[in-house]
Design a protein around this motif. Sequence first.
Motif, PDB file in Angstrom:
ATOM      1  N   GLU A 177      -1.807  -3.429   3.813  1.00 13.70           N
ATOM      2  CA  GLU A 177      -1.288  -3.063   5.038  1.00 13.70           C
ATOM      3  C   GLU A 177      -1.070  -1.651   4.979  1.00 13.70           C
ATOM      4  O   GLU A 177      -0.103  -0.915   4.141  1.00 13.70           O
ATOM      5  N   SER A 178      -2.005  -0.983   5.841  1.00 11.91           N
ATOM      6  CA  SER A 178      -2.029   0.562   5.638  1.00 11.91           C
ATOM      7  C   SER A 178      -2.729   1.127   7.146  1.00 11.91           C
ATOM      8  O   SER A 178      -2.899   0.207   7.636  1.00 11.91           O
ATOM      9  N   GLN A 180      -5.700   4.199   8.753  1.00  9.89           N
ATOM     10  CA  GLN A 180      -6.966   5.518   8.078  1.00  9.89           C
ATOM     11  C   GLN A 180      -6.828   6.349   9.193  1.00  9.89           C
ATOM     12  O   GLN A 180      -6.865   6.531  10.087  1.00  9.89           O
ATOM     13  N   ILE A 200      -5.529   7.306   3.528  1.00  7.99           N
ATOM     14  CA  ILE A 200      -5.180   6.396   3.808  1.00  7.99           C
ATOM     15  C   ILE A 200      -3.867   6.536   3.251  1.00  7.99           C
ATOM     16  O   ILE A 200      -3.658   6.528   2.112  1.00  7.99           O
ATOM     17  N   LEU A 201      -2.987   5.512   4.540  1.00  2.00           N
ATOM     18  CA  LEU A 201      -1.409   5.221   4.636  1.00  2.00           C
ATOM     19  C   LEU A 201      -1.100   4.532   3.850  1.00  2.00           C
ATOM     20  O   LEU A 201      -1.176   3.780   4.789  1.00  2.00           O
ATOM     21  N   PRO A 202       0.140   4.030   2.835  1.00  2.00           N
ATOM     22  CA  PRO A 202       0.329   2.920   2.771  1.00  2.00           C
ATOM     23  C   PRO A 202       1.491   2.253   4.068  1.00  2.00           C
ATOM     24  O   PRO A 202       1.821   3.465   4.709  1.00  2.00           O
ATOM     25  N   LYS A 203       2.286   1.688   4.071  1.00  2.00           N
ATOM     26  CA  LYS A 203       2.824   1.128   5.051  1.00  2.00           C
ATOM     27  C   LYS A 203       4.054   1.524   4.765  1.00  2.00           C
ATOM     28  O   LYS A 203       4.882   2.347   6.309  1.00  2.00           O
TER      29      LYS A 203
END
Length: 268
Positions: A177-178, A180, A200-203
Amino acid sequence: MKFAIRSRGDQSSNGLKMKMKNYLQEFDLIWDEEEPDIVITVGGDGTLLYAFHRYKHRLDKTAFVGIHTGHLGFYADWLPEEAEKLVIELAKTPYQIAEYPLLETIIRHIDGGKEVVYLALNESTVKTVDGSLVIDVEIKGERFETFRGDGLCISTPSGSTAYNKALGGAIIHPSLESIQIAEMASINNRVFRTIGSPLILPKHHTCMLKPKEATDLKITIDHKTIVHKDVKSIQCRVANEKIRFARFRPFPFWKRVRDSFVAETWES
């Protein structure tokens, strides 16, 4: 069970749509284009994108399954010659659900009017109508950089194989769950500098884009393009909603990646 079928619109896809519709009704499934439990797409990934946006208001109630009548798709995993088999599976077999994360994009304007919220299955892009995009990028409420260049692409994991890949972004498994962020032709010299790599960023991390000057922005949400005037900020994060796919058999993600991009063609 209630169902609907969306076709790409060409002759072969339309013919397969009508054939499946008749078969499914013979199995006592109910044709319902307004509130379907399952949506079958006949065409390609673009057809499924259109179906997703048609039914995005009921993602918790509707599942999707696709037949590809063109090139191999990332969302459509059934062949036209398997249509009768799919009909029997739909009529007789309980299906499993695979959920993919979505991108939520919130547009806020300088005049303080009502914010606009979009959901994307593949990606959202941000460009100016004219000239270079100059925009501050904030992550978790802190300024990260000022981007200067053609634009930014914010993609989902399932959309990482689309425009994001063409921009040099990473391919991400859709179980992560991310979101980009990938750059489009950034300006990097002695005066201007960006990270130059996809992020890339997490939720639980939110990205906020803030234009340095009032300008008209051309924003895409999957296949749709919308021009927003006097944008104050664009907020991007992993959506709470997910798209649900009906699975009757394994559909390995990395096999799809290999078959789409690196599978060898053998000559007889």
